[in-house]
Design a protein around this motif. Structure first.
Motif, mmCIF file in Angstrom:
data_model
loop_
_atom_site.group_PDB
_atom_site.id
_atom_site.type_symbol
_atom_site.label_atom_id
_atom_site.label_comp_id
_atom_site.label_asym_id
_atom_site.label_seq_id
_atom_site.Cartn_x
_atom_site.Cartn_y
_atom_site.Cartn_z
ATOM 1 N N LYS A 24 0.832 -1.216 0.000
ATOM 2 C CA LYS A 24 0.000 0.000 0.000
ATOM 3 C C LYS A 24 0.860 1.257 0.000
ATOM 4 O O LYS A 24 0.433 2.305 -0.466
ATOM 5 C CB LYS A 24 -0.921 0.017 1.213
ATOM 6 N N SER A 25 2.072 1.134 0.573
ATOM 7 C CA SER A 25 2.955 2.295 0.620
ATOM 8 C C SER A 25 3.814 2.407 -0.633
ATOM 9 O O SER A 25 4.803 3.143 -0.644
ATOM 10 C CB SER A 25 3.872 2.214 1.840
ATOM 11 N N GLY A 26 3.497 1.621 -1.651
ATOM 12 C CA GLY A 26 4.166 1.803 -2.934
ATOM 13 C C GLY A 26 5.381 0.922 -3.173
ATOM 14 O O GLY A 26 6.317 1.333 -3.849
ATOM 15 N N LEU A 27 5.361 -0.292 -2.639
ATOM 16 C CA LEU A 27 6.443 -1.231 -2.925
ATOM 17 C C LEU A 27 6.377 -1.601 -4.407
ATOM 18 O O LEU A 27 5.325 -1.964 -4.912
ATOM 19 C CB LEU A 27 6.268 -2.488 -2.066
ATOM 20 N N LYS A 28 7.516 -1.497 -5.106
ATOM 21 C CA LYS A 28 7.508 -1.766 -6.554
ATOM 22 C C LYS A 28 7.668 -3.254 -6.839
ATOM 23 O O LYS A 28 8.199 -3.999 -6.017
ATOM 24 C CB LYS A 28 8.640 -0.986 -7.222
ATOM 25 N N LEU A 29 7.216 -3.657 -8.048
ATOM 26 C CA LEU A 29 7.377 -5.055 -8.455
ATOM 27 C C LEU A 29 8.861 -5.416 -8.463
ATOM 28 O O LEU A 29 9.664 -4.724 -9.078
ATOM 29 C CB LEU A 29 6.792 -5.268 -9.860
ATOM 30 N N GLY A 30 9.212 -6.477 -7.762
ATOM 31 C CA GLY A 30 10.608 -6.892 -7.745
ATOM 32 C C GLY A 30 11.428 -6.220 -6.652
ATOM 33 O O GLY A 30 12.552 -6.619 -6.378
ATOM 34 N N GLU A 31 10.880 -5.180 -6.020
ATOM 35 C CA GLU A 31 11.607 -4.515 -4.933
ATOM 36 C C GLU A 31 11.585 -5.426 -3.702
ATOM 37 O O GLU A 31 10.556 -6.032 -3.395
ATOM 38 C CB GLU A 31 10.947 -3.174 -4.601
ATOM 39 N N ILE A 32 12.698 -5.534 -3.025
ATOM 40 C CA ILE A 32 12.788 -6.459 -1.889
ATOM 41 C C ILE A 32 12.306 -5.754 -0.622
ATOM 42 O O ILE A 32 12.905 -4.758 -0.200
ATOM 43 C CB ILE A 32 14.242 -6.951 -1.723
ATOM 44 N N PRO A 33 11.207 -6.239 -0.006
ATOM 45 C CA PRO A 33 10.611 -5.528 1.130
ATOM 46 C C PRO A 33 11.591 -5.251 2.262
ATOM 47 O O PRO A 33 11.532 -4.197 2.896
ATOM 48 C CB PRO A 33 9.513 -6.479 1.616
ATOM 49 N N GLU A 34 12.530 -6.186 2.491
ATOM 50 C CA GLU A 34 13.456 -6.022 3.619
ATOM 51 C C GLU A 34 14.405 -4.834 3.420
ATOM 52 O O GLU A 34 14.903 -4.267 4.393
ATOM 53 C CB GLU A 34 14.272 -7.310 3.837
ATOM 54 N N THR A 35 14.663 -4.470 2.145
ATOM 55 C CA THR A 35 15.602 -3.359 1.919
ATOM 56 C C THR A 35 14.996 -2.020 2.345
ATOM 57 O O THR A 35 15.721 -1.058 2.588
ATOM 58 C CB THR A 35 16.025 -3.262 0.435
ATOM 59 N N LEU A 36 13.676 -1.977 2.439
ATOM 60 C CA LEU A 36 13.033 -0.735 2.852
ATOM 61 C C LEU A 36 13.433 -0.323 4.268
ATOM 62 O O LEU A 36 13.350 0.855 4.621
ATOM 63 C CB LEU A 36 11.509 -0.854 2.763
ATOM 64 N N ASN A 37 13.866 -1.296 5.074
ATOM 65 C CA ASN A 37 14.358 -0.970 6.409
ATOM 66 C C ASN A 37 15.467 0.064 6.340
ATOM 67 O O ASN A 37 15.641 0.868 7.253
ATOM 68 C CB ASN A 37 14.915 -2.226 7.101
ATOM 69 N N ILE A 38 16.231 -0.006 5.233
ATOM 70 C CA ILE A 38 17.362 0.901 5.066
ATOM 71 C C ILE A 38 17.021 2.064 4.133
ATOM 72 O O ILE A 38 17.321 3.213 4.433
ATOM 73 C CB ILE A 38 18.584 0.116 4.524
ATOM 74 N N THR A 39 16.336 1.744 3.014
ATOM 75 C CA THR A 39 16.081 2.793 2.025
ATOM 76 C C THR A 39 14.944 3.734 2.429
ATOM 77 O O THR A 39 14.966 4.913 2.099
ATOM 78 C CB THR A 39 15.755 2.186 0.653
ATOM 79 N N ARG A 40 13.925 3.167 3.096
ATOM 80 C CA ARG A 40 12.804 4.029 3.502
ATOM 81 C C ARG A 40 12.372 3.700 4.924
ATOM 82 O O ARG A 40 11.247 3.236 5.156
ATOM 83 C CB ARG A 40 11.624 3.831 2.542
ATOM 84 N N PRO A 41 13.265 3.915 5.888
ATOM 85 C CA PRO A 41 12.949 3.532 7.275
ATOM 86 C C PRO A 41 11.664 4.207 7.782
ATOM 87 O O PRO A 41 10.927 3.604 8.564
ATOM 88 C CB PRO A 41 14.178 3.990 8.075
ATOM 89 N N GLU A 42 11.395 5.427 7.298
ATOM 90 C CA GLU A 42 10.190 6.136 7.758
ATOM 91 C C GLU A 42 8.922 5.355 7.415
ATOM 92 O O GLU A 42 7.996 5.255 8.219
ATOM 93 C CB GLU A 42 10.136 7.543 7.135
ATOM 94 N N THR A 43 8.910 4.793 6.185
ATOM 95 C CA THR A 43 7.748 4.019 5.742
ATOM 96 C C THR A 43 7.522 2.832 6.675
ATOM 97 O O THR A 43 6.401 2.558 7.106
ATOM 98 C CB THR A 43 7.991 3.504 4.311
ATOM 99 N N VAL A 44 8.615 2.128 6.970
ATOM 100 C CA VAL A 44 8.506 0.946 7.822
ATOM 101 C C VAL A 44 8.059 1.354 9.232
ATOM 102 O O VAL A 44 7.137 0.760 9.807
ATOM 103 C CB VAL A 44 9.865 0.200 7.889
ATOM 104 N N MET A 45 8.681 2.396 9.760
ATOM 105 C CA MET A 45 8.343 2.822 11.131
ATOM 106 C C MET A 45 6.898 3.297 11.210
ATOM 107 O O MET A 45 6.218 3.068 12.206
ATOM 108 C CB MET A 45 9.303 3.913 11.599
ATOM 109 N N ASN A 46 6.472 3.932 10.141
ATOM 110 C CA ASN A 46 5.095 4.408 10.109
ATOM 111 C C ASN A 46 4.104 3.242 10.223
ATOM 112 O O ASN A 46 3.116 3.313 10.949
ATOM 113 C CB ASN A 46 4.874 5.191 8.807
ATOM 114 N N ILE A 47 4.397 2.153 9.532
ATOM 115 C CA ILE A 47 3.534 0.961 9.617
ATOM 116 C C ILE A 47 3.566 0.404 11.039
ATOM 117 O O ILE A 47 2.529 0.111 11.628
ATOM 118 C CB ILE A 47 4.000 -0.108 8.597
ATOM 119 N N HIS A 48 4.772 0.269 11.582
ATOM 120 C CA HIS A 48 4.903 -0.216 12.960
ATOM 121 C C HIS A 48 4.060 0.644 13.913
ATOM 122 O O HIS A 48 3.318 0.123 14.751
ATOM 123 C CB HIS A 48 6.369 -0.145 13.426
ATOM 124 N N ARG A 49 4.188 1.953 13.755
ATOM 125 C CA ARG A 49 3.486 2.873 14.668
ATOM 126 C C ARG A 49 1.973 2.690 14.596
ATOM 127 O O ARG A 49 1.280 2.705 15.606
ATOM 128 C CB ARG A 49 3.860 4.331 14.350
#
Lengths: 794, 214
Positions: A24-49
């Motif tokens: 829902k936050s715009g993960l692209k086809l083929g993009e590895i979800p775990e890398t978002l921890n580093i590339t877009r930490p705000e997105t991940v933290m926002n979901i956690h929150r």
């Protein structure tokens, strides 16, 4: 707050899907979800929150696939990804929630379905666990292979002191993709000492309900449930259960009892967690009654010891010449055939003993356990006197096994019981100690009691200790039988343990042993014997157990009994006339006829003459028919099998007359490293076997080093390699190259001592030459021709 | 949900070494019992997903480029009949190799059937479009190493338990991945034949004077 304190709450609220939210936050086809921890930490933290705000008490990190196999092309290390993920989760959780290190499956199948080894799997998990040190709980989720999950749980237990929570993903039929049953998952995970276990993913709450219910029957551990938001639409990837309906269904599921941790998987969002919170906020947790008795299991099959169950005793070299030979020659297939025949005859559990001074027992035990579990479903009983052998087998065993055995000796108690506890097995307790076997029932009962007390002290429940009151030979001491039975009765009634007994020793030294064995077995069953250890191929013994279950009102409506004996005996159409020749019998695939004709022929003919003038020409005829498309490959193999039966007759005849067995030469066969398609190699094996060659079958996915070592150790000149895929042809080349470089395999004139013949679907004659093979064989028949050529020229 | 009720016997026989062989009673009985075993053990599963081809990283090699040149989109699919079948084959290999060969052939035919049914579903799902035939990693010069990428895009390990090992072999073994080109206009029907196939020299069918359906 730690996990144990949190568990004092009535219910614990977990989080919902991470993947769905990332999409829902715009993960692209083929993009590895775990890398978002580093590339877009705000997105991940926002979901956690958002989950924390919904009431989540245990937050899982965004690390589902963060193992070094899946992440190899991500551009980051496991340490970087997990480190960042933990930081994100911690910062979102603050002191409002605990943080769990989320670990999903590696993404490759373990042996035998795939080629990843148990130890490799363990190392992947260990790396993740060490990288996620700064978490409160280790959370294994969405597993479908019980052995892979076991590798993970062991890695967690051995490399951290955090509580471990583990779940598997089931389909509607109550099994995972790998065939794991609910019972097997529950029993095995509880044994391994997880803090909570359960189910997640794949189904919505209503479809998961019966599976959760079944869990409650098998375990008293807290259960956690994380269903999907219903079923996905394959195109839009949306799910069909609303947050309100989800919560309502979960309300019913928590009514079952024992379910304590609740959350959501794919398709669920913070709204679902909010709705769930409303349901559990004013609800009281209760525990359901565990309905099932003690049980052991493989990954697919649990055997509840709530009635007599037969343990097959045939996988044991003691007193068996052929079995010993098989062990020495690494003939695992022989052992497997022993297993399959016992299961067909009615064994519920198989004892596995491969102890022989000439071999490396530990190595062999591990190989045999793996091989057995790749073909039979019954649970196994690991039988060895050596603790290191037991432990090696316990590690790779898929399910909950029985350990055979511990006894009242201090050394045995100290060495064996901790293993039983650590790996969550059941154990056979022999009623003997430093002073031998007590003569009286009283003496044996006392040892049993001591074993059970020691087991309990380590946390092993009495129900998982199966006491063997030991059968002594009645011809040596006639009162011994009564003492055994008396002890058995007391153990059963006073200690509440299950009992087992090896039966056949009773009749040693007497005529008509079968009769004595059979009556003794019946007497023991009546005294409360649960686990007779017998030869299930002995129809009278297996029949006695079945009949007892009818008469003791265990086998309801005699269902099992009728099924065992009511099989319509369908005889194959027999084309036999009294005038059929041995050659015709082989060509037509008539096994028993061919065997008896061979026996007859041996009365007035030399063995080698029969081989050369009848068996081989018949096989050749079949071979030619196959080549000219007159018969199918299975018919060629059937004829080869018939010829093997004839060879067996001849071998027996020769060994009776102290002649050397007929072997035309020794050949190594292997499917090369990385390749797991071994049917072609197996066909070649059958044909070579039946032409009288001795085949050393190294199996599939075999490293070049093992092939070379075997050639050197056993002084074998001819090696057959098989590979099915273009990707594994390289391993074939590597093997040949290694042989050509190995000094032990090079003659003084520089020529090679070993000859390679190669085959496989994608292989060509040109390619075979290019990689240095001596012969290219387009099919199994040509392999035989090659063997003939090679051995006749020597 | 795809169910297997019977297996394409002609196809299975072809895998067993030729359709020209005359059937006999023993063979017939063996085929019947093996077909039953495999239907019981099989657990057919499939996945598919439509994706744009641009920047997909899937157009590697000349053959696939040629194959999909009229298409801007494609459907990735995978199918398997499950790990139970592998176990059945292993078990039969120990007790009766003839049976193992028959079961193996039926299993190959069965997974092909699941692919065909999946393809039908795909075509129903995406009306008014034109499709190429299924092309799999490992065909011609299309790298087999792409298996992993196919599986990962389809989320196959998690959704249907289909993985690849380090040699890019699919596990369970009786499985297939493929790509089907999707186009708005009719696609010129190219003859799939031996001439254009890179496996021509090693092909088992060609060796025995037959041809595959490629």
């Amino acid at each position: 707050m730690n996990f144990n304190e949190l568990m004092k709450n009535e219910f614990i609220l977990l989080d919902g899907a991470t993947g769905t939210m990332l999409q829902k936050s715009g993960l692209k086809l083929g993009e590895i979800p775990e890398t978002l921890n580093i590339t877009r930490p705000e997105t991940v933290m926002n979901i956690h929150r958002q989950y924390i705000e919904s009431g989540t008490q245990i937050l899982t990190t965004n690390t589902f696939g963060a193992n070094s196999y899946k992440m190899k092309n991500s551009g980051y290390t496991v340490q970087q990804l997990i480190g960042a993920a933990v930081k994100n989760a911690r910062s979102a959780a603050g002191d409002k929630a605990l943080v769990a290190l989320e670990i999903g499956p590696i993404g490759q199948l373990l042996e035998p379905a795939g080629s990843l080894s148990f130890d490799e799997a363990y190392e992947y998990f260990k790396e993740e666990i060490l990288a996620g040190e700064d978490t409160d709980i280790i959370f294994f989720e969405t597993f479908t292979d019980l052995l892979e999950l076991k590798a993970g749980v062991l890695a967690a237990k051995e490399n951290s002191d955090k509580p471990v929570v583990a779940s598997m993903t089931f389909e509607k039929n109550g099994r995972t993709f790998a065939g794991v049953s609910v019972a097997s998952a529950a029993i095995t995970l509880e044994g391994l000492g997880v803090s909570a276990l359960g189910v997640n993913c794949s189904l919505g709450p209503d479809e998961l309900a019966p599976i959760v219910k079944e869990f409650t029957e098998w375990t008293s551990l807290p259960i956690f449930v994380k269903p999907n938001a219903g079923l996905p639409d394959p195109n839009s990837n949306t799910y069909n259960v609303t947050a309100e309906d989800f919560a309502e269904s979960m309300d019913k599921i928590t009514d079952y009892g024992t379910v304590k941790l609740v959350g959501g998987c794919c398709g669920t969002t913070p709204d679902y967690i909010k709705a769930l919170k409303k349901v559990i906020d004013n609800k009281t947790y209760k525990k359901a009654d565990v309905k099932k008795d003690t049980a052991v299991c493989s990954a697919t099959t649990a055997v509840e010891i709530n009635q007599p169950r037969i343990i097959g005793e045939r996988i044991n070299p003691t007193g068996k010449k052929l079995f010993k030979e098989a062990l020495i020659n690494n003939d695992i297939d022989y052992i497997l055939s022993q297993a399959i025949s016992q299961v067909k005859a009615g064994a519920d559990i198989l004892d596995v003993n491969v102890g022989l001074p000439e071999i490396d027992e530990k190595d062999m035990m591990v190989r045999v356990i793996k091989a057995l579990q790749s073909v039979v479903d019954v649970p196994l009983q690991i039988d060895s006197t050596k603790p290191d052998v037991l432990e090696a087998a316990l590690r790779v065993y898929n399910g909950k096994p029985i350990i055979n055995s511990v006894n009242g000796e201090e050394k045995s108690l100290t060495n064996v019981l901790p293993l039983v506890k650590k790996y969550g097995a059941s154990v056979i307790g022999l009623t003997l100690d430093e002073d031998g076997i007590p003569k009286t029932a009283e003496g044996r009962f006392n040892i049993a009691k001591r074993i059970v007390e020691r087991a309990n002290a380590l946390g092993i429940p009495s129900k998982d200790v199966y006491i063997d009151c030991l059968t002594l030979t009645v011809s040596a001491e006639q009162s011994a039988c009564k003492e055994t039975l008396k002890a058995l009765h007391r153990v059963k009634t006073e200690l509440g343990c299950k009992t087992c007994l090896g039966v056949s020793n009773i009749s040693f030294g007497l005529p008509n042993r079968e009769l004595i064995n059979h009556i003794f077995l019946t007497m023991a069953l009546e005294e409360g014997l649960d686990l007779p250890i017998i030869n299930p191929n002995d129809e009278l013994m297996t029949g006695a157990v079945r009949a007892y279950k009818v008469l003791a009102d265990i086998d309801k409506n005699s269902k099992e009994f009728i099924e065992s004996y009511n099989e319509v005996k369908t005889e194959k159409p027999k084309i036999v006339s009294s005038h059929i020749s041995l050659t015709d019998a082989i060509i037509n695939g008539l096994k028993s006829e061919a065997a008896s004709l061979t026996e007859k022929a041996l009365e007035n003919k030399d063995a080698m003459e029969i081989v050369n003038s009848e068996l081989i020409p018949a096989l050749d005829k079949v071979g030619v028919d196959f080549e000219s498309n007159k018969i199918f490959l299975p018919q060629l193999i059937q004829s080869a099998n018939v010829a093997q039966a004839c060879f067996e007759v001849i071998k027996k005849h020769l060994s009776k007359n102290n002649n050397t067995p007929v072997s035309k030469g020794k050949i190594i066969l292997a499917t090369v490293k990385g390749d797991i398609h071994d049917i072609g190699k197996n066909i070649v094996k059958v044909l070579l076997d039946n032409y009288g060659y001795t085949v050393v079958d190294l199996g599939r996915d075999v490293a070049p080093e093992i092939i070379i070592k075997t050639a050197i150790d056993q002084n074998i000149k001819l090696i057959g390699l098989s590979a099915l895929m273009t990707t594994t042809l390289k391993s074939m080349e590597d093997t040949i190259t290694l042989a050509r470089k190995t000094p032990e395999l090079i003659n003084s004139d520089g020529s090679s001592k070993v000859i390679f013949f190669v085959g496989g679907a994608v292989l060509t004659e040109d390619y075979a030459k290019k990689i240095g093979a001596d012969y290219y064989c387009k099919d199994a028949k040509e392999s035989v021709d090659t063997a003939k050529l090679v051995f006749s020229s020597q | 949900m795809i169910e297997l009720t019977e297996i394409n016997r002609a196809e299975a026989l072809r895998y067993m070494g030729g359709s020209k062989v005359e059937m006999n009673e023993i063979m017939e009985a063996l085929l019947n019992s093996c077909e039953k075993d495999i239907i019981k053990a099989a657990s057919p599963k499939y996945l598919y997903k439509k994706i744009p081809l641009e920047n997909s990283g899937l157009l590697i090699g000349n053959t696939i480029y040629e194959h999909l040149k009229d298409c801007r989109e494609a459907v990735l699919m995978c199918a398997t009949i499950g790990a139970g079948v592998d176990k059945l084959i292993r078990s039969a290999s120990v007790t009766d190799m003839a049976k193992a060969v028959v079961i193996d052939a039926f299993a190959s035919a069965a997974v092909e059937q699941v692919c065909e049914k999946t393809e039908e579903l795909i075509k129903q799902e995406i009306p008014d479009k034109y499709f190429t035939w299924r092309f799999s990693p490992g065909y011609s010069d299309y790298p087999i190493e792409l298996q992993e990428k196919f599986l990962s895009i389809l989320d196959a390990p998690r959704k249907i338990g289909l993985c690849a090992n380090e040699s890019s072999l699919l596990t369970p073994t009786k499985s297939v991945t493929a790509i089907i080109g999707v186009s708005d206009k009719p696609i010129e029907k190219k003859r799939r034949g031996c001439a254009g196939c890179n496996l021509r020299e090693s092909c088992q069918y060609r060796k025995s004077g037959e041809r595959c359906e490629f």
